[in-house]
Scaffold this motif. Structure first.
Motif, PDB file in Angstrom:
ATOM      1  N   SER A 133       0.884  -1.165   0.000  1.00  0.00           N
ATOM      2  CA  SER A 133       0.000   0.000   0.000  1.00  0.00           C
ATOM      3  C   SER A 133       0.919   1.211   0.000  1.00  0.00           C
ATOM      4  O   SER A 133       1.991   1.191   0.612  1.00  0.00           O
ATOM      5  N   SER A 134       0.523   2.266  -0.702  1.00  0.00           N
ATOM      6  CA  SER A 134       1.450   3.387  -0.861  1.00  0.00           C
ATOM      7  C   SER A 134       0.711   4.687  -1.138  1.00  0.00           C
ATOM      8  O   SER A 134      -0.407   4.694  -1.659  1.00  0.00           O
ATOM      9  N   THR A 135       1.380   5.788  -0.790  1.00  0.00           N
ATOM     10  CA  THR A 135       0.904   7.118  -1.192  1.00  0.00           C
ATOM     11  C   THR A 135       1.902   7.798  -2.119  1.00  0.00           C
ATOM     12  O   THR A 135       1.870   9.012  -2.287  1.00  0.00           O
ATOM     13  N   GLY A 136       2.831   7.019  -2.732  1.00  0.00           N
ATOM     14  CA  GLY A 136       3.741   7.650  -3.681  1.00  0.00           C
ATOM     15  C   GLY A 136       5.077   6.982  -3.839  1.00  0.00           C
ATOM     16  O   GLY A 136       5.263   6.109  -4.694  1.00  0.00           O
ATOM     17  N   ASN A 137       6.050   7.342  -3.000  1.00  0.00           N
ATOM     18  CA  ASN A 137       7.422   6.876  -3.192  1.00  0.00           C
ATOM     19  C   ASN A 137       7.557   5.360  -3.146  1.00  0.00           C
ATOM     20  O   ASN A 137       8.312   4.769  -3.929  1.00  0.00           O
ATOM     21  N   LEU A 138       6.840   4.725  -2.230  1.00  0.00           N
ATOM     22  CA  LEU A 138       6.966   3.276  -2.101  1.00  0.00           C
ATOM     23  C   LEU A 138       6.444   2.567  -3.340  1.00  0.00           C
ATOM     24  O   LEU A 138       6.995   1.543  -3.756  1.00  0.00           O
ATOM     25  N   ALA A 139       5.403   3.098  -3.954  1.00  0.00           N
ATOM     26  CA  ALA A 139       4.864   2.485  -5.174  1.00  0.00           C
ATOM     27  C   ALA A 139       5.925   2.417  -6.253  1.00  0.00           C
ATOM     28  O   ALA A 139       6.105   1.378  -6.909  1.00  0.00           O
ATOM     29  N   GLY A 140       6.650   3.518  -6.466  1.00  0.00           N
ATOM     30  CA  GLY A 140       7.702   3.531  -7.471  1.00  0.00           C
ATOM     31  C   GLY A 140       8.832   2.589  -7.130  1.00  0.00           C
ATOM     32  O   GLY A 140       9.360   1.882  -8.001  1.00  0.00           O
ATOM     33  N   ALA A 141       9.222   2.548  -5.861  1.00  0.00           N
ATOM     34  CA  ALA A 141      10.319   1.674  -5.444  1.00  0.00           C
ATOM     35  C   ALA A 141       9.952   0.208  -5.622  1.00  0.00           C
ATOM     36  O   ALA A 141      10.776  -0.605  -6.051  1.00  0.00           O
ATOM     37  N   VAL A 142       8.699  -0.151  -5.319  1.00  0.00           N
ATOM     38  CA  VAL A 142       8.268  -1.548  -5.433  1.00  0.00           C
ATOM     39  C   VAL A 142       8.181  -1.984  -6.886  1.00  0.00           C
ATOM     40  O   VAL A 142       8.674  -3.061  -7.256  1.00  0.00           O
ATOM     41  N   THR A 143       7.566  -1.174  -7.744  1.00  0.00           N
ATOM     42  CA  THR A 143       7.434  -1.585  -9.140  1.00  0.00           C
ATOM     43  C   THR A 143       8.791  -1.651  -9.833  1.00  0.00           C
ATOM     44  O   THR A 143       9.035  -2.545 -10.649  1.00  0.00           O
ATOM     45  N   ALA A 144       9.696  -0.733  -9.499  1.00  0.00           N
ATOM     46  CA  ALA A 144      11.034  -0.757 -10.093  1.00  0.00           C
ATOM     47  C   ALA A 144      11.815  -1.983  -9.638  1.00  0.00           C
ATOM     48  O   ALA A 144      12.430  -2.685 -10.455  1.00  0.00           O
ATOM     49  N   ALA A 145      11.776  -2.262  -8.332  1.00  0.00           N
ATOM     50  CA  ALA A 145      12.531  -3.396  -7.799  1.00  0.00           C
ATOM     51  C   ALA A 145      11.969  -4.720  -8.308  1.00  0.00           C
ATOM     52  O   ALA A 145      12.719  -5.655  -8.604  1.00  0.00           O
ATOM     53  N   ALA A 146      10.639  -4.818  -8.399  1.00  0.00           N
ATOM     54  CA  ALA A 146      10.031  -6.050  -8.912  1.00  0.00           C
ATOM     55  C   ALA A 146      10.435  -6.295 -10.358  1.00  0.00           C
ATOM     56  O   ALA A 146      10.769  -7.427 -10.742  1.00  0.00           O
ATOM     57  N   ALA A 147      10.418  -5.232 -11.173  1.00  0.00           N
ATOM     58  CA  ALA A 147      10.813  -5.376 -12.575  1.00  0.00           C
ATOM     59  C   ALA A 147      12.255  -5.861 -12.685  1.00  0.00           C
ATOM     60  O   ALA A 147      12.569  -6.747 -13.489  1.00  0.00           O
ATOM     61  N   ARG A 148      13.126  -5.303 -11.883  1.00  0.00           N
ATOM     62  CA  ARG A 148      14.539  -5.696 -11.916  1.00  0.00           C
ATOM     63  C   ARG A 148      14.729  -7.136 -11.462  1.00  0.00           C
ATOM     64  O   ARG A 148      15.559  -7.873 -11.999  1.00  0.00           O
ATOM     65  N   ALA A 149      13.953  -7.561 -10.463  1.00  0.00           N
ATOM     66  CA  ALA A 149      14.123  -8.890  -9.885  1.00  0.00           C
ATOM     67  C   ALA A 149      13.357  -9.974 -10.643  1.00  0.00           C
ATOM     68  O   ALA A 149      13.483 -11.157 -10.320  1.00  0.00           O
ATOM     69  N   GLY A 150      12.544  -9.573 -11.626  1.00  0.00           N
ATOM     70  CA  GLY A 150      11.763 -10.552 -12.364  1.00  0.00           C
ATOM     71  C   GLY A 150      10.530 -11.026 -11.623  1.00  0.00           C
ATOM     72  O   GLY A 150      10.044 -12.140 -11.863  1.00  0.00           O
ATOM     73  N   LEU A 151       9.998 -10.184 -10.729  1.00  0.00           N
ATOM     74  CA  LEU A 151       8.789 -10.512  -9.983  1.00  0.00           C
ATOM     75  C   LEU A 151       7.617  -9.708 -10.535  1.00  0.00           C
ATOM     76  O   LEU A 151       7.797  -8.634 -11.113  1.00  0.00           O
TER      77      LEU A 151
END
Length: 256
Positions: A133-151
């Motif tokens: 759940s996010s109001t901004g910064n965490l959303a970007g960090a999660v989607t970026a990290a997931a893309a990099r990790a193949g999740l």
């Protein structure tokens, strides 16, 4: 399933001290206090740390991650600049003032540190989707990290969140779902997905992965100490939009 969390040996309740096996749990069954990683560090030297990569994995011997963590696809945040703010210090009457500039992280936020830890925990538990759940910064960090990790990624946000705050999350793909309600209500919804068939094999970085996720903030303490020549600052000011950052930097200094 074989788990490898490096020096972490258990989860411990910060309130009552009850201990539990390492797993995707976040609340004490005795008192509902928050769980955090407990360690058996063994011998850790400055030389070992200084020979590590220029990111948070130089501190892998102090974090709940496997020894080979640096070889896995991750955003590798950290080792951001500690800037001596001479002009600001003089204006404030402070002789020696430094600013830790975490905008140098991959998505320009300290959230990259905590999400990097959550990714490694998700791998350990065999999760295939990273969520929050996010109001901004965490959303970007999660989607970026997931893309990099193949999740896969699935982020839940308040439906009325400003478009500028979700632009970065959209760039990296994954699913972005708006929910009518406040952030607290969105976070409660994520908590309810844990144990539901829909949330099977999902790692919610700030819920069931929180004991590991939150440990990423300790790396701010480690870096500040190392960048000051292995000294602790006399005073430190910590923004607490994420209150966990305050407690984890304190934990990091104590463990160091």
């Amino acid at each position: 399933m074989s788990l490898d969390f490096g020096p972490a040996v258990a989860l411990s309740c910060r309130e009552c001290g009850a201990r539990y096996p390492l797993g995707p749990s976040f609340a004490c069954q005795e008192c509902f206090g928050p769980l955090e990683a407990a360690y058996d560090f063994g011998e850790v030297t400055r030389a070992e740390i200084e020979s590590g990569p220029a990111n948070i994995w130089r501190y892998r011997s102090l974090l709940p991650v496997p020894v080979d963590v640096a070889s896995k696809p991750n955003m590798n945040p950290g080792w951001t600049k500690l800037v001596k703010a001479g002009n600001l210090g003089r204006a404030l009457g402070i002789k020696s003032l430094y600013v830790k500039d975490d905008s140098g992280n991959p998505t320009h936020s300290f959230k990259d540190r905590v999400v990097a830890m959550a990714v490694e925990a998700a791998r350990n538990f065999g999760f295939h989707t990273l969520s929050c759940s996010s109001t901004g910064n965490l959303a970007g960090a999660v989607t970026a990290a997931a893309a990099r990790a193949g999740l896969d990624a699935c982020v839940f946000i308040p439906a009325n969140l400003e478009k500028a705050k979700i632009a970065m999350a959209r760039v990296f793909g994954g699913r972005l779902i708006g929910i009518d309600g406040t952030y607290d209500e969105v976070n409660r919804f994520c908590s309810e997905l844990i144990g539901d068939p829909m949330g099977d094999k999902w790692g919610f970085v700030n819920v069931n992965l929180r004991p590991y996720y939150a440990e990423g903030s300790k790396t701010l303490a480690y870096e500040i100490a190392e960048q000051l020549g292995w000294r602790l600052p006399e005073q430190i000011i910590i923004p607490i939009a994420s209150g966990s950052q305050l407690t984890k930097i304190d934990k990091g200094f104590k463990e160091l």
